[in-house]
Design a protein around this motif. Sequence first.
Motif: not given
Length: 379
Positions: A122, A127-128, A131-132, A135, A137
């Motif tokens: 996380g 990780d950023v 995630r983008l 989904d 976030y």
Amino acid sequence: MSFRAWYTVHKWTSLIATLFLLMLCLTGLPLIFSHEISHALGTSADPPQLAPGHTGRASIDAIVADAQARRPQDVLQFLVAEADEPDLIYVRMADRIDSPGLTAFYTYDARTGQFLSEYPLGQGFMDVMLRLHVDMYMGLGGTLFLGLMGLLLAASIVSGIYVYGPTMKKLRFGSIRRDRASRLKWLDQHNLLGMVTLVWLLVVGVTGTINALNQPIFAAWQASELKALAEPFRGQPPVTGPVSTEAALKAALAAAPGKSLSFMAYPGNDFATPQHFMAFMQGDTPLTSKLLSIVMIDARSGQVVTTGEMPWYVSTLMLSQPLHFGDYGGMALKVLWLVLDLLSIWVLWSGLVLWWKRRHVTAEQRQKALQGMPEQVTG
């Protein structure tokens, strides 16, 4: 359908999806090289050099015992391996056996049992980006929304072929009208690069949509095939106390000759049953390493209960995931994916520029265009 209808489909599917597709292309750039970037950032460990002739393998039970000792309040969820990193083994832990999240992801040297690293969950640049890309976030809702954008991309590409068709009858393929209005130059570049990247965009759009169905696809497998496997043991008590991961792994490897472990779920996990380990095995070729077969092992006795293949819809998902990121042909294919991704960003951006320029075409210019006047206002 008429040309005007195809143009309307192309225009609106493109406009609705373009900003999200730009985000996906931009975040997808580092994800193509996620393995290399993770190593460069130090979030992924390399196996250390050992003395020549070292051929031993560490005790898996000792490895999982070390992981458990590091987080005694948590439980073991998965033992994970990677086909391209045979000297590494990963242990995934969570606060509950059936938790969708995880609390730790440890890396060990599979030859010596040495603890190498803990992946920073996380946090961090990768990780950023992930995630983008997956989904935004927003959880499953965001994933399914991005899958819908993939379908709109496919509709935009197909309609774009029909829109570009009449232009191809008037111009040589690849022509850029540099001596005409700037909008025509943008249009020609947009059309040319759109045709160059057409197949690739269709591939990543369709595979991206399939990948967005990851949770529903595995939920369907859990509700059907896995439920059927667990049904004969429904009346038996769940496994409690220590179990031998090593015995289960050895049984799985013996039951699937020529294959290696992809990951193994512990008893009670959503990917196993309360009484059994479930080992997911992969082949040893570039294609079969992306496909999974299953070995069900009794956690108490370490004996294989049954083996089988994953259904076609799970196999489709497994094949689409690496294809989406160009993870089939080594570095050469990744570089090709990079180039095509950059070209696709230009196609998307030029489409926005064309739409913006068209908004400023006057009614008088449109009327002249319809009457056969200079075509720099058409397109």
